[in-house]
Design a protein around this motif. Structure first.
Motif, PDB file in Angstrom:
ATOM      1  N   GLU A 158       0.877  -1.180  -0.049  1.00 39.30           N
ATOM      2  CA  GLU A 158       0.015   0.648  -0.466  1.00 39.30           C
ATOM      3  C   GLU A 158       0.414   0.931   0.316  1.00 39.30           C
ATOM      4  N   VAL A 159       0.111   2.568  -0.425  1.00 41.17           N
ATOM      5  CA  VAL A 159       1.115   3.776  -0.417  1.00 41.17           C
ATOM      6  C   VAL A 159       1.426   4.236   0.976  1.00 41.17           C
ATOM      7  N   PRO A 160       2.881   4.053   1.221  1.00 39.39           N
ATOM      8  CA  PRO A 160       3.433   4.376   2.088  1.00 39.39           C
ATOM      9  C   PRO A 160       3.404   6.080   2.856  1.00 39.39           C
ATOM     10  N   GLU A 161       2.325   5.973   4.465  1.00 41.49           N
ATOM     11  CA  GLU A 161       1.943   6.979   3.829  1.00 41.49           C
ATOM     12  C   GLU A 161       2.603   8.034   4.772  1.00 41.49           C
ATOM     13  N   ALA A 162       3.812   7.887   5.321  1.00 43.62           N
ATOM     14  CA  ALA A 162       5.077   8.360   6.258  1.00 43.62           C
ATOM     15  C   ALA A 162       5.394   9.435   4.841  1.00 43.62           C
ATOM     16  N   LEU A 163       5.880   8.532   4.369  1.00 41.61           N
ATOM     17  CA  LEU A 163       6.809   9.588   2.966  1.00 41.61           C
ATOM     18  C   LEU A 163       5.668  10.438   1.951  1.00 41.61           C
ATOM     19  N   LYS A 164       4.369   9.909   1.983  1.00 41.78           N
ATOM     20  CA  LYS A 164       3.720  11.052   0.988  1.00 41.78           C
ATOM     21  C   LYS A 164       3.306  12.142   2.290  1.00 41.78           C
ATOM     22  N   SER A 165       3.525  12.058   3.616  1.00 37.99           N
ATOM     23  CA  SER A 165       3.710  13.374   4.418  1.00 37.99           C
ATOM     24  C   SER A 165       5.070  13.878   4.252  1.00 37.99           C
ATOM     25  N   GLN A 166       6.258  13.217   3.876  1.00 41.23           N
ATOM     26  CA  GLN A 166       7.507  13.949   3.751  1.00 41.23           C
ATOM     27  C   GLN A 166       7.779  14.387   2.625  1.00 41.23           C
ATOM     28  N   LEU A 167       7.125  14.552   1.809  1.00 40.55           N
ATOM     29  CA  LEU A 167       7.328  15.414   0.808  1.00 40.55           C
ATOM     30  C   LEU A 167       7.147  17.392   0.854  1.00 40.55           C
ATOM     31  N   LYS A 168       7.515  17.635   0.036  1.00 38.05           N
ATOM     32  CA  LYS A 168       6.804  19.076  -0.168  1.00 38.05           C
ATOM     33  C   LYS A 168       5.359  19.360  -0.533  1.00 38.05           C
ATOM     34  N   ILE A 169       5.298  20.409  -0.820  1.00 37.55           N
ATOM     35  CA  ILE A 169       3.875  21.083  -1.783  1.00 37.55           C
ATOM     36  C   ILE A 169       4.759  20.843  -2.901  1.00 37.55           C
ATOM     37  N   GLY A 170       4.319  20.400  -4.147  1.00 41.32           N
ATOM     38  CA  GLY A 170       5.064  20.174  -5.410  1.00 41.32           C
ATOM     39  C   GLY A 170       5.403  18.777  -5.740  1.00 41.32           C
ATOM     40  N   GLY A 171       5.654  18.648  -4.717  1.00 36.55           N
ATOM     41  CA  GLY A 171       6.780  17.362  -4.337  1.00 36.55           C
ATOM     42  C   GLY A 171       6.178  16.303  -4.773  1.00 36.55           C
ATOM     43  N   ILE A 172       7.302  14.560  -6.065  1.00 35.96           N
ATOM     44  CA  ILE A 172       6.433  14.308  -6.490  1.00 35.96           C
ATOM     45  C   ILE A 172       6.723  12.751  -5.778  1.00 35.96           C
ATOM     46  N   LEU A 173       6.061  11.725  -5.520  1.00 37.75           N
ATOM     47  CA  LEU A 173       6.753  10.205  -4.925  1.00 37.75           C
ATOM     48  C   LEU A 173       5.908   9.477  -5.908  1.00 37.75           C
ATOM     49  N   VAL A 174       6.863   8.420  -6.460  1.00 36.84           N
ATOM     50  CA  VAL A 174       7.093   7.583  -7.334  1.00 36.84           C
ATOM     51  C   VAL A 174       7.033   6.894  -6.314  1.00 36.84           C
ATOM     52  N   VAL A 175       5.962   5.384  -6.481  1.00 37.61           N
ATOM     53  CA  VAL A 175       6.019   4.537  -5.725  1.00 37.61           C
ATOM     54  C   VAL A 175       5.145   3.111  -6.077  1.00 37.61           C
ATOM     55  N   PRO A 176       6.433   1.733  -6.619  1.00 36.62           N
ATOM     56  CA  PRO A 176       5.501   0.533  -7.032  1.00 36.62           C
ATOM     57  C   PRO A 176       4.252  -0.191  -6.551  1.00 36.62           C
ATOM     58  N   VAL A 177       2.953   0.226  -6.710  1.00 41.97           N
ATOM     59  CA  VAL A 177       2.012  -0.735  -5.537  1.00 41.97           C
ATOM     60  C   VAL A 177       1.448  -1.829  -5.929  1.00 41.97           C
ATOM     61  N   GLY A 178       0.902  -2.674  -5.018  1.00 45.75           N
ATOM     62  CA  GLY A 178       0.619  -3.690  -5.604  1.00 45.75           C
ATOM     63  C   GLY A 178       0.493  -4.534  -4.777  1.00 45.75           C
ATOM     64  N   LYS A 179      -0.345  -6.007  -4.860  1.00 43.73           N
ATOM     65  CA  LYS A 179      -0.394  -7.139  -3.916  1.00 43.73           C
ATOM     66  C   LYS A 179      -0.143  -8.557  -5.212  1.00 43.73           C
ATOM     67  N   GLU A 180       0.973  -9.760  -3.870  1.00 43.78           N
ATOM     68  CA  GLU A 180       1.114 -10.661  -5.008  1.00 43.78           C
ATOM     69  C   GLU A 180       2.471 -10.489  -6.206  1.00 43.78           C
ATOM     70  N   GLY A 181       3.296 -10.000  -5.521  1.00 49.02           N
ATOM     71  CA  GLY A 181       4.578  -9.868  -7.311  1.00 49.02           C
ATOM     72  C   GLY A 181       4.056  -8.974  -8.021  1.00 49.02           C
ATOM     73  N   ARG A 182       2.749  -7.970  -8.331  1.00 46.56           N
ATOM     74  CA  ARG A 182       3.110  -7.452  -9.265  1.00 46.56           C
ATOM     75  C   ARG A 182       2.326  -6.074  -8.471  1.00 46.56           C
ATOM     76  N   GLN A 183       2.653  -5.265  -9.218  1.00 46.49           N
ATOM     77  CA  GLN A 183       2.655  -3.871  -8.948  1.00 46.49           C
ATOM     78  C   GLN A 183       2.308  -2.534 -10.131  1.00 46.49           C
ATOM     79  N   LYS A 184       1.767  -1.754  -9.521  1.00 49.09           N
ATOM     80  CA  LYS A 184       1.551  -0.272 -10.630  1.00 49.09           C
ATOM     81  C   LYS A 184       2.199   0.038 -10.354  1.00 49.09           C
ATOM     82  N   MET A 185       2.454   1.034 -11.129  1.00 42.79           N
ATOM     83  CA  MET A 185       3.886   2.100 -11.206  1.00 42.79           C
ATOM     84  C   MET A 185       2.533   3.676 -10.584  1.00 42.79           C
ATOM     85  N   LEU A 186       2.606   4.093  -9.183  1.00 49.34           N
ATOM     86  CA  LEU A 186       2.241   5.401  -8.678  1.00 49.34           C
ATOM     87  C   LEU A 186       2.509   6.182  -8.947  1.00 49.34           C
ATOM     88  N   LYS A 187       2.714   7.731  -9.242  1.00 48.16           N
ATOM     89  CA  LYS A 187       3.288   8.964  -9.928  1.00 48.16           C
ATOM     90  C   LYS A 187       1.902   9.400  -8.720  1.00 48.16           C
TER      91      LYS A 187
END
Ligand code: SAH
Length: 216
Positions: A158-187
């Motif tokens: 799942e999206v790690p909430e701690a990481l979201k909260s450590q972004l600047k306003i306007g900042g970007i988090l790129v994270v692959p998220v998903g279950k069973e070894g397959r993930q969707k890239m989230l921006k």
């Protein structure tokens, strides 16, 4: 460590292949063209360093495929002097690409073996602007926040909430998220202190984002 004309030729072919697969961020491709990927692999795989393939780097982990590195780095829209947090140092290759884009890189690895080995390698290569830490990336780096960009190079459930909260306003988090070894890239872009925009992109396969640290 040597970078021969042969390596350079193979690297050019790899970058052309990535361009043909639709990766068009020339700044990122140019950084990858300059960086000898074979420096980041075990001798046994060095011959194959310029194939678009992930390879084992020890303790069950892998160096990401060049396509994945180019894809994730392009999404981050790295600018000179950006403060970038990377989760999953692994071989150090991705951190080195970020450093060549003139970011200030903070990279976290949970495996002490990889942390030690990669820290030494990056010193040997002489790349400036990368700081390595042996920690649990789930927590991010509260004492160094906020970050312009955060890049996760392991697959989260799942999206790690701690990481979201450590972004600047306007900042970007790129994270692959998903279950069973397959993930969707989230921006994920932070729009304000409470609001985020989330884009769901291509499918990938990453090693898992695990909690806690492993000692030697
Ligand atoms: N960016 C790396 C990719 C390595 S694979 C490269 O360029 O080579 C992903 C890495 O994430 C693995 O080394 C794994 O140990 C690490 N990892 C997994 N969970 C983690 C966590 N909670 N904190 C830090 N690193 C983690």
């Amino acid at each position: 460590m040597k970078d021969t004309y042969r390596h350079q030729g193979l690297r050019r072919q790899l970058i052309d292949a990535l361009r043909q697969k639709g990766l068009r961020d020339e700044r990122v491709l140019e950084a990858m063209l300059r960086l000898p990927r074979h420096f980041f692999l075990e001798a046994a795989f060095a011959e194959k360093a310029y194939q678009n393939v992930a390879f084992p780097i020890g303790v069950g982990q892998t160096i990401s495929q060049p396509y994945t590195v180019a894809y994730q780095t392009s999404l981050l829209e790295v600018r000179k002097r950006d403060k970038v947090l990377e989760i999953g140092t692994g071989s150090g290759y991705q951190a080195a690409v970020l450093a060549l884009l003139e970011a200030r890189v903070f990279t976290i690895e949970r495996q002490e073996f990889l942390y030690q080995k990669t820290k030494t390698l990056l010193q040997k290569i002489g790349l400036k602007g990368i700081r390595c830490y042996h920690r649990d990336g789930y927590k991010g780096m509260p004492e160094m926040m906020p970050f312009d960009k955060i890049l996760v190079t392991c697959g989260a459930e799942e999206v790690p909430e701690a990481l979201k909260s450590q972004l600047k306003i306007g900042g970007i988090l790129v994270v692959p998220v998903g279950k069973e070894g397959r993930q969707k890239m989230l921006k994920i872009t932070r729009l304000s202190s409470e609001e985020y925009n989330e884009e769901s992109l291509e499918d990938f396969k990453f090693v898992p984002f695990l909690k806690g640290v492993e000692k030697l």
